[in-house]
Write a protein that holds these residues in place. Structure first.
Motif, short mmCIF file in Angstrom:
data_model
loop_
_atom_site.label_atom_id
_atom_site.label_comp_id
_atom_site.label_asym_id
_atom_site.label_seq_id
_atom_site.Cartn_x
_atom_site.Cartn_y
_atom_site.Cartn_z
N TRP A 1 -5.03 2.83 25.05
CA TRP A 1 -5.43 2.91 26.46
C TRP A 1 -5.78 1.51 26.96
CZ3 TRP A 1 -10.02 2.09 29.27
CH2 TRP A 1 -10.04 2.64 30.55
N LEU A 2 -6.48 0.75 26.08
CA LEU A 2 -6.92 -0.59 26.47
C LEU A 2 -5.74 -1.55 26.61
CD1 LEU A 2 -10.06 -0.89 24.22
CD2 LEU A 2 -10.05 -0.99 26.70
N LEU A 3 -4.77 -1.42 25.70
CA LEU A 3 -3.66 -2.38 25.70
C LEU A 3 -2.46 -1.85 26.49
CD1 LEU A 3 -3.70 -3.73 22.04
CD2 LEU A 3 -4.37 -4.90 24.12
N ASP A 4 -2.63 -0.74 27.19
CA ASP A 4 -1.54 -0.13 27.94
C ASP A 4 -0.90 -1.15 28.89
OD1 ASP A 4 0.19 1.48 29.21
OD2 ASP A 4 -1.24 3.09 29.61
N ASP A 5 0.44 -1.24 28.81
CA ASP A 5 1.13 -2.20 29.68
C ASP A 5 1.20 -1.71 31.12
OD1 ASP A 5 1.59 -4.46 28.28
OD2 ASP A 5 3.41 -3.71 27.33
N SER A 6 1.07 -0.42 31.31
CA SER A 6 1.10 0.08 32.69
C SER A 6 -0.15 0.89 32.97
CB SER A 6 2.34 0.93 32.94
OG SER A 6 3.16 0.94 31.83
N PRO A 7 -1.28 0.22 33.18
CA PRO A 7 -2.51 0.94 33.45
C PRO A 7 -2.38 1.80 34.69
CG PRO A 7 -2.80 -1.44 33.77
CD PRO A 7 -1.43 -1.23 33.25
N SER A 8 -3.15 2.90 34.73
CA SER A 8 -2.97 3.82 35.84
C SER A 8 -4.08 3.69 36.88
CB SER A 8 -2.90 5.25 35.32
OG SER A 8 -3.98 5.49 34.47
N SER A 9 -5.01 2.78 36.68
CA SER A 9 -6.03 2.59 37.71
C SER A 9 -6.50 1.14 37.68
CB SER A 9 -7.22 3.51 37.45
OG SER A 9 -7.90 3.09 36.30
N ARG A 10 -7.17 0.75 38.75
CA ARG A 10 -7.72 -0.59 38.84
C ARG A 10 -8.66 -0.86 37.68
NH1 ARG A 10 -8.31 -0.46 45.32
NH2 ARG A 10 -6.28 0.51 45.24
N LEU A 11 -9.51 0.17 37.38
CA LEU A 11 -10.53 0.03 36.34
C LEU A 11 -9.88 -0.24 34.99
CD1 LEU A 11 -13.59 0.30 35.82
CD2 LEU A 11 -13.12 2.65 35.09
N GLN A 12 -8.85 0.56 34.69
CA GLN A 12 -8.20 0.39 33.39
C GLN A 12 -7.58 -1.00 33.27
OE1 GLN A 12 -5.07 3.17 32.52
NE2 GLN A 12 -4.85 2.43 30.43
N GLY B 1 -8.84 -3.52 30.42
CA GLY B 1 -7.80 -3.96 29.50
C GLY B 1 -7.77 -5.47 29.39
N ARG B 2 -7.95 -6.14 30.51
CA ARG B 2 -7.94 -7.61 30.51
C ARG B 2 -9.12 -8.16 29.71
NH1 ARG B 2 -7.10 -12.40 33.04
NH2 ARG B 2 -9.04 -12.72 34.14
N LEU B 3 -10.29 -7.54 29.92
CA LEU B 3 -11.47 -7.98 29.18
C LEU B 3 -11.27 -7.77 27.68
CD1 LEU B 3 -14.47 -6.79 31.37
CD2 LEU B 3 -13.64 -9.10 30.97
N TYR B 4 -10.65 -6.62 27.32
CA TYR B 4 -10.45 -6.32 25.92
C TYR B 4 -9.53 -7.35 25.27
CZ TYR B 4 -9.17 -3.74 21.72
OH TYR B 4 -8.96 -3.38 20.42
N ARG B 5 -8.46 -7.71 25.98
CA ARG B 5 -7.55 -8.74 25.47
C ARG B 5 -8.28 -10.06 25.25
NH1 ARG B 5 -1.88 -6.93 26.91
NH2 ARG B 5 -2.52 -5.08 28.05
N LEU B 6 -9.18 -10.37 26.20
CA LEU B 6 -9.97 -11.59 26.10
C LEU B 6 -10.85 -11.54 24.85
CD1 LEU B 6 -10.87 -14.20 27.48
CD2 LEU B 6 -12.61 -12.89 28.66
N ALA B 7 -11.50 -10.38 24.63
CA ALA B 7 -12.36 -10.22 23.46
C ALA B 7 -11.54 -10.38 22.19
CB ALA B 7 -13.03 -8.85 23.51
N LEU B 8 -10.33 -9.81 22.18
CA LEU B 8 -9.45 -9.94 21.00
C LEU B 8 -9.15 -11.41 20.73
CD1 LEU B 8 -6.72 -7.17 21.16
CD2 LEU B 8 -8.73 -7.31 19.70
N ALA B 9 -8.87 -12.16 21.80
CA ALA B 9 -8.52 -13.57 21.64
C ALA B 9 -9.71 -14.34 21.07
CB ALA B 9 -8.10 -14.17 22.98
#
Lengths: 279, 247, 300
Positions: free
Chosen positions: C6-17, C21-29
């Protein structure tokens, strides 16, 4: 084609994806180049530029290059040391990139940059180096070579910059020239001039040429043989003159999608990406 | 009434005059192309019409109303622009949704959700792209978003600055088809800047060839196809692009 | 796995997601960089220590016990005691609250001020630019610590005035960075596109230019945190910052100076805290720089 300059067998290039697994962008490409003009055509993401860079071992980690055979004049390029590889680059194989603005050092005079390409490969007295630089600038049809040699890269127009790049790449007399979209940044009229220069030099010196481009028409008019790449694979190989008889649906789709000067079609046919295995 | 009328337009950048007394009219619903090589001033004319280049003399009027030197909101609703580089014309940190919502916020238009979905549909983009960032889209998809953004305020005139020259051949065909369909469906007026004569032949009705800041010839596309251009420079351009097609 | 998808979804279905998702990618980095993780852990510990100081401290940081003065570190006093018999461990723990307050307030005052000044100067250009940048240069031309000293001397010693002084001296640096960045952004096509839609200058700056300057500002502020802590400690050291008996680290070192030869722990323990926290912010800042590097996050 017994005297192949470059032999490539099963070349593969992969990069890691953000999710960890490796993604192959060049998937088992094989071809041979002799003293001829070979065109590699494909759209962005087809792996055509990566193929060109992989031959010169310009792919840096985490990118990974493997091949069953990647030989230049019989020497396996993948086994060479970095020093030996530097010798191959320039004196053996050289490369002209798309945009001269990014390939020329902005704070060094044009003449000195061209001279440097020569000096790193051969030791010569400086007067002779100068003479060669001027000759080379003349060869790429620059009218006033003495003046141009003293200019800085930002003082050159696009077409002039690309001619300087070509002079720089050819001054060490390589056996093989890789030209990666050498004229995409240029106007049509300048494009023709630059390609005519490359063409004449390649013929006169008996060099091999790999011409990488997205432009089917351009490649078919300046090459002997064409490889069409799609998603990291060669989908079609044919003689330049017989491009119109291409068989692969991708090549045929590309040819049809190009608007013509006398276009009266209401709609251009587009590629069915699903049939091609894409998304 | 002509959709766009340009009279004696001379644009300067600082001390340098880039175009000299350029005049042309575009009828409503017509697609007009400005053709030339780099440095011919064709893009500059477009930038002056849109309001991005502010140092100009002459007259520009759109749909009967003369245009001032600044960007104003009323003009923005009638005339929009699509840029050449789909990688540079979308805000890198905004989702497609936020990019498309911006014009509505600027002009205080409500019912955003429905309109954004409709805009995506009109340019043939799947709904699942709505909350993606530009870097997650391909060049063609980005250009579709840029077109959607230009069209959401329902302008009458669309300025197209080399809209397909940064795209792959197959993607170029898709975007050209899209532009042609949108014009047919919405009765838009196009002013197209390009260096590619085949694109002109496909998308335009009339063309003006520019060289060194001046219009050297105005012709119909029928004349272009039939090789009936008169000016030697335009004939040379046509010869060079004969059989050469990519933008 | 479903949550990660859900976090890494390439086509998020809402603004929130999309945002999460962007924050999660940042945390991963950040998680891929060991030094950045170390920095994040140190800064996290600082925040936790400050939040739960009364429970973590073993004694009251202010109550004196002259019978226990200048005791070396032991089981009862983990970092020993100072010249008034106060437990140094408890004082260091409570001191984290002061340090964190200074750092946060300075960041909250100086960074946005610098950001706005820089972005407005760059976008408006002309006279606005010249006036704003002239002002910035006046502040930049004076050494930070001296300027802060002058302000504190004028405003009177105390922790609030120290914060104000540090904030006043650090915004010009941010203004310069923001301006340089905004100048580049201002000429890009996506700004032209928004302008052509009739957006006001304020809208262009606030919703289009500022968000792009923020990430480099966060990096810069994080890297500057160490400097801010040191400046605050410096002010405390010369008696112009927090006043006794407040357990401010700089002031603690200053008092321990008299005993440095015989009772080394009095000055060393708070010094150790300063070094650790400064290093933590530096590591985190470096990690953030790598993770927020536009070349990596914006893909090809």
């Amino acid at each position: 084609m017994s005297d192949a300059l470059l032999e490539v067998e099963n070349l593969r290039v992969s990069f890691p994806s953000p999710r960890g697994e490796r993604v192959e962008v060049v998937r088992g490409v094989s071809f041979r180049v002799g003293r001829e003009r070979l065109g590699i055509v494909g759209e962005s993401g087809s792996g055509k530029s990566i193929t060109g860079r992989a031959i010169l071992r310009l792919i840096r980690p985490p990118g990974r290059v493997t091949a069953d055979r990647l030989a230049f004049r019989g020497r396996n390029l993948l086994d060479l040391s970095d020093t030996a590889m530097r010798e191959v680059r320039g004196a053996g194989i050289s490369m002209v990139m798309q945009d001269p603005k990014f390939s020329l050092n902005p704070v060094i005079r044009v003449g000195d940059q061209i001279a440097e390409a020569l000096v790193t490969h051969e030791r010569r007295p400086s007067r002779e180096v100068r003479r060669r630089v001027i000759e080379m600038l003349q060869a790429v049809r620059i009218d006033d070579p003495e003046r141009v040699a003293r200019l800085y890269p930002h003082q050159l127009s696009g077409g002039m910059g690309q001619r300087v790049m070509i002079a720089m790449m050819l001054i060490a007399r390589p056996d093989l020239l890789i030209a990666d979209e050498p004229t995409s940044a240029l106007d049509v009229s300048v494009q023709a001039q630059v390609l005519d220069i490359v063409d004449a030099l390649v013929r006169d010196e008996g060099m091999g040429l790999i011409f990488i481009s997205h432009d089917l028409d351009l490649v078919s008019s300046y090459c002997d043989r064409i490889l069409v790449m799609h998603r990291g694979e060669i989908v079609e190989e044919c003689a330049a003159g017989r491009l119109r008889e291409a068989r692969h649906p991708y090549t045929r789709g590309l040819l049809a999608a190009v608007p013509r000067l006398d276009d009266t079609r209401e709609e251009l046919p587009v590629l069915d990406r699903r049939a091609m295995g894409g998304t | 009434m002509s959709a766009l009328s340009v009279r004696n337009l001379s644009v300067s950048y600082g001390d340098r005059r880039v175009t000299h007394d350029v005049s042309f009219d575009v009828a409503e619903g017509e697609s007009f192309a400005l053709v030339g090589e780099s440095g011919s001033g064709k893009s500059t004319v477009l930038r002056a019409i849109s309001g991005l280049a502010r140092e100009w003399t002459g007259d520009i009027s759109a749909l009967g109303a003369p245009r001032g030197h600044r960007v104003d909101r009323a003009f923005a609703r009638q005339c929009q622009m699509v840029f050449q580089d789909p990688y540079g014309s979308l805000h890198p940190r905004k989702t497609i949704d936020a990019t498309l919502a911006e014009p509505f916020l600027i002009h205080g238009i409500g019912d955003r959700d429905r309109r954004i979905v409709a805009a995506l549909e009109a340019v043939g983009l799947d709904r699942r792209y709505r909350f993606r960032f530009p870097h997650q889209l391909s060049g063609g998809q980005r250009q579709r978003v840029a077109i959607a953004r230009a069209l959401v305020v329902e302008p009458r005139i669309l300025l197209l600055d080399e809209p397909t020259s940064a795209l792959d051949v197959s993607v170029q065909a898709e975007v050209l088809n899209l532009l042609k369909r949108l014009r047919r469906e919405q009765g838009l007026t196009y002013v197209l800047v390009t260096h590619s004569l085949p694109v002109v032949s496909f998308l335009a009705d009339r063309l003006a060839v520019m060289r060194q800041g001046r219009i050297v010839e105005t012709a119909t596309v029928a004349q272009l196809r039939a090789d009936e251009l008169r000016d030697p420079y335009s004939r040379e351009l046509r010869r060079l692009s004969q059989g050469r097609a990519t933008a | 796995m479903a949550a990660v998808d859900w976090l890494l979804d390439d086509s998020p279905s809402s603004r929130l997601q999309a945002r999460i998702g962007r924050l999660y990618r940042l945390a991963l980095a950040i998680a891929r960089n060991p030094l950045a993780v170390a920095g994040a852990v140190i800064v996290g510990l600082l925040v936790l220590t400050a939040a739960f100081a009364p429970w973590i401290a073993t004694q009251d940081p202010i109550v004196q016990s002259l019978g226990d003065r200048l005791k070396p570190p032991s089981a009862a006093h983990w970092m020993g005691t100072d010249e008034l018999g106060r437990d140094i461990w408890s004082r260091v723990v409570f001191g984290s609250r002061i340090t964190l307050t200074i750092v946060l307030l300075v960041a909250l005052i100086a960074a946005p001020a610098g950001l706005v000044v820089g972005a407005v100067a760059a976008y408006a250009g002309g006279w606005t630019d010249r006036v704003l940048m002239g002002l910035t240069d006046v502040f930049l031309s004076m050494p930070k610590l001296i300027l802060a000293l002058a302000f504190v001397a004028a405003l009177g010693p105390g922790i609030e005035n120290a914060i104000i002084a540090i904030a006043i001296t650090s915004w010009p640096g941010y203004a310069r960075i923001a301006r340089a960045e905004a100048l580049v952004i201002r000429n890009s096509e996506f700004i032209a596109a928004v302008e052509l839609q009739g957006a006001s200058a304020w809208r262009v700056i606030s919703t289009n230019i500022l968000p792009l300057c923020v990430s480099s500002m966060i990096i810069r502020v994080t890297l500057d945190m160490a400097g801010i802590i040191l400046t605050a400690a410096g002010l405390g050291f010369i008696g112009l910052g927090a006043q006794p008996p407040t357990p401010e680290w700089g002031a603690m070192i200053s008092r321990g100076r008299s005993f440095i030869l015989d009772q080394w722990w009095v000055a060393t323990m708070p010094g150790f805290a300063i070094v650790l926290v400064s290093l933590g912010f530096c590591f985190l800042g470096d990690g953030l720089r790598d993770a927020l590097d536009p070349k990596r996050t914006e893909g090809k």
